[in-house]
Write a protein that holds these residues in place. Structure first.
Motif, mmCIF file in Angstrom:
data_model
loop_
_atom_site.group_PDB
_atom_site.id
_atom_site.type_symbol
_atom_site.label_atom_id
_atom_site.label_comp_id
_atom_site.label_asym_id
_atom_site.label_seq_id
_atom_site.Cartn_x
_atom_site.Cartn_y
_atom_site.Cartn_z
ATOM 1 N N UNK A 42 1.143 6.911 -6.453
ATOM 2 C CA UNK A 42 -0.020 7.779 -6.653
ATOM 3 C C UNK A 42 0.241 9.214 -6.212
ATOM 4 N N UNK A 43 1.420 9.455 -5.649
ATOM 5 C CA UNK A 43 1.804 10.820 -5.284
ATOM 6 C C UNK A 43 1.137 11.378 -4.050
ATOM 7 N N UNK A 44 0.767 10.512 -3.092
ATOM 8 C CA UNK A 44 0.088 11.022 -1.889
ATOM 9 C C UNK A 44 0.959 10.878 -0.640
ATOM 10 N N UNK A 45 2.261 10.639 -0.823
ATOM 11 C CA UNK A 45 3.182 10.566 0.307
ATOM 12 C C UNK A 45 4.065 11.808 0.303
ATOM 13 N N UNK A 46 4.120 12.491 1.438
ATOM 14 C CA UNK A 46 4.904 13.722 1.569
ATOM 15 C C UNK A 46 6.130 13.451 2.435
ATOM 16 N N UNK A 47 7.321 13.588 1.848
ATOM 17 C CA UNK A 47 8.568 13.315 2.562
ATOM 18 C C UNK A 47 9.203 14.577 3.144
ATOM 19 N N UNK A 48 8.475 15.690 3.161
ATOM 20 C CA UNK A 48 9.026 16.957 3.656
ATOM 21 C C UNK A 48 9.502 16.846 5.096
ATOM 22 N N UNK A 49 8.655 16.243 5.971
ATOM 23 C CA UNK A 49 8.992 16.118 7.391
ATOM 24 C C UNK A 49 10.209 15.214 7.592
ATOM 25 N N UNK A 50 10.345 14.193 6.731
ATOM 26 C CA UNK A 50 11.484 13.272 6.847
ATOM 27 C C UNK A 50 12.781 14.018 6.555
ATOM 28 N N UNK A 51 12.770 14.849 5.528
ATOM 29 C CA UNK A 51 13.971 15.594 5.133
ATOM 30 C C UNK A 51 14.420 16.557 6.223
ATOM 31 N N UNK A 52 13.453 17.168 6.913
ATOM 32 C CA UNK A 52 13.793 18.170 7.922
ATOM 33 C C UNK A 52 14.030 17.579 9.309
ATOM 34 N N UNK A 97 3.171 7.283 6.510
ATOM 35 C CA UNK A 97 2.213 6.274 6.023
ATOM 36 C C UNK A 97 0.849 6.935 5.915
ATOM 37 N N UNK A 98 0.267 7.009 4.719
ATOM 38 C CA UNK A 98 -0.974 7.770 4.540
ATOM 39 C C UNK A 98 -2.208 7.031 5.055
ATOM 40 N N UNK A 99 -3.275 7.801 5.262
ATOM 41 C CA UNK A 99 -4.524 7.269 5.782
ATOM 42 C C UNK A 99 -5.100 6.094 5.001
ATOM 43 N N UNK A 100 -5.086 6.117 3.665
ATOM 44 C CA UNK A 100 -5.651 4.996 2.911
ATOM 45 C C UNK A 100 -4.957 3.661 3.185
ATOM 46 N N UNK A 101 -3.657 3.692 3.511
ATOM 47 C CA UNK A 101 -2.956 2.452 3.856
ATOM 48 C C UNK A 101 -3.442 1.947 5.215
ATOM 49 N N UNK A 102 -3.474 2.836 6.194
ATOM 50 C CA UNK A 102 -3.957 2.466 7.526
ATOM 51 C C UNK A 102 -5.420 2.038 7.447
ATOM 52 N N UNK A 103 -6.207 2.751 6.655
ATOM 53 C CA UNK A 103 -7.620 2.407 6.503
ATOM 54 C C UNK A 103 -7.818 1.032 5.893
ATOM 55 N N UNK A 154 0.813 -1.210 0.000
ATOM 56 C CA UNK A 154 0.000 0.000 0.000
ATOM 57 C C UNK A 154 0.849 1.263 0.000
ATOM 58 N N UNK A 155 1.970 1.204 0.749
ATOM 59 C CA UNK A 155 2.865 2.365 0.823
ATOM 60 C C UNK A 155 3.512 2.639 -0.532
ATOM 61 N N UNK A 156 3.933 1.573 -1.212
ATOM 62 C CA UNK A 156 4.496 1.722 -2.560
ATOM 63 C C UNK A 156 3.453 2.296 -3.507
ATOM 64 N N UNK A 157 2.226 1.787 -3.409
ATOM 65 C CA UNK A 157 1.142 2.297 -4.247
ATOM 66 C C UNK A 157 0.881 3.776 -3.963
#
Length: 418
Positions: free
Chosen positions: A198-208, A328-334, A191-194
């Motif tokens: 699909x472009x719904x993962x934001x890595x901004x917080x990881x970088x900072x 990890x976005x909501x749709x994966x957890x859902x 799901x995370x790869x998907x």
């Protein structure tokens, strides 16, 4: 590893299997558990730390006989929110300490007088629907996390949800050997790869995020007013705890209320909540998502649970790692929760089947019917700042009815006695 093999509570697990099995439990609890600190406005690192510490404490108190992962409790959201808005978070922490202490006292009372009363106040005809409601009333939150309850559903969210759910469902059925015990982990990764595609993962917080960071520890402050606002939550969490122990007992095929005993598990749960309040974290509780993982995988080893706890503690000190988990976005957890909550609901029905509840008796039909409808009706009963609804209200109604029927039996007033 043979397909379908059960790994029991006390079984040792080789390290090469232990790590992925433990990560699977960590991912299962993550989505719901870190939502609580977000709602309270605190850094989730302290929660990852205390979830791990609390789980290890629970395993120690229960002598390694009760597999349970402790995550963040939602029961405190409403009263703690009031205290935080009026007095500040430290005073809410004081309330958490008080609730945890009272829970430990209740555990001592149960140790003194035993738990046989549970069979009287919650017979199988009432316990079955109460346990089923633990999963059923959460089913909407699984769909909500995935964004499927919105008026306009985002296609990317739906794709990620169905990929995650599909891998979990069909993986549980068709995977063999080692893969058959980590379908949840595989589903989360898929799901995370998907989600990335699909472009719904934001890595901004990881970088900072820093590589290493200390959790934000803080001390509680005590106010009688704050404690009185939060204290009635003990009713809710005690009902939840009993329900979780019953459903776990059915899944692993052992009576946890007797061995290690309800007094031990309740003490471990509430002692963890008390320590959480003392160091600045949120209250902890046994977690439905992790019970669902055990039901799907048939892996009950406390070593796996302890491994997840240790990984959670490590994550709390590794800034980038904890930030990565939070992406990890909501749709994966859902998608994962959708299956796990359903497994808990099915476990409640299993109690009715395994106990051979006789619905030819009016009392059993009434107990199950009224308990189910109370839990699903949406009725809310308020006592000050405490709301009783869903499974908790159903549990109280079921207990009241069961006690009334018990008294009627004593005076030979029922029409189904031999």
């Amino acid at each position: 590893m043979e397909n379908g093999r059960i790994i029991q509570v006390e079984d040792k697990v080789p390290f090469k299997l232990l790590v992925p099995l433990s990560i699977q439990h960590l991912f299962a609890m993550f989505g719901a558990s870190v939502l609580v600190p977000f709602l309270f406005g605190i850094n989730p690192a302290i929660v990852l730390f205390m979830n791990g510490v609390g789980t290890l404490l629970f395993i120690f108190v229960t002598k390694g006989k009760a597999p349970a992962y402790l995550g963040s409790s939602f029961a405190f959201l409403a009263p703690a929110g009031i205290v935080i808005s009026e007095m500040g978070y430290p005073y809410a922490l004081g309330g958490f300490v008080a609730v945890g202490f009272l829970g430990c006292v209740i555990a001592g009372i149960i140790y003194k007088f035993g738990s046989d009363w549970i069979d009287v106040v919650l017979p199988p005809a009432a316990m079955g629907p109460v346990v089923a409601l633990i999963g059923l009333e959460l089913s909407g939150s699984a769909a909500g996390n995935a964004g499927l309850l919105e008026e306009n559903i985002v296609p990317q969210n739906a794709i990620v949800f169905f990929v995650t759910l599909g891998v979990a469902v069909f993986g549980s059925v068709v995977f063999r050997k080692f893969l058959s015990v980590i379908p949840i982990l595989i589903a989360v990764v898929s799901g995370y790869v998907a989600a990335i595609l699909c472009g719904i993962v934001d890595f901004t917080e990881v970088a900072s995020a820093p590589v290493f960071a200390l959790p934000n520890f803080q001390a509680p402050k005590f106010s009688l007013e704050a404690i009185l606002i939060i204290l009635p939550v003990i009713l809710v969490i005690t009902s939840e705890h009993i329900g979780h122990q019953v459903v776990t007992s059915k899944i692993i095929g052992r009576d946890l209320l007797r061995d290690p005993g309800l007094h031990r598990s309740l003490f471990g749960d509430n002692f963890s909540t008390m320590i959480s309040g003392l160091i600045g974290s949120v209250p902890t509780t046994t977690y439905g998502e992790n019970i669902g993982v055990m039901a799907v995988t048939k892996v009950y080893s406390v070593r796996v649970i302890a491994g997840a706890a240790v990984i959670s503690i490590v994550c709390s000190f590794v800034g980038k790692l904890s930030a990565m988990i939070q992406t990890i976005p909501g749709p994966v957890i859902g998608g994962i929760s959708f299956l796990l909550y359903g497994m808990i609901g099915a476990s409640g029905i299993r109690i009715l089947v395994d106990s051979k509840v006789d619905y030819g008796k009016s009392r059993n039909l009434i107990l199950t019917s009224v308990t189910f409808v109370t839990g699903l009706s949406g009725i809310v009963v308020k006592f000050g700042n405490i709301q009783l609804t869903g499974m908790v209200l159903a549990c109280i109604v079921g207990m009241a009815l069961s006690l009334i029927f018990y008294v009627l039996d004593k005076y030979h007033l029922t029409n189904d006695q031999e």
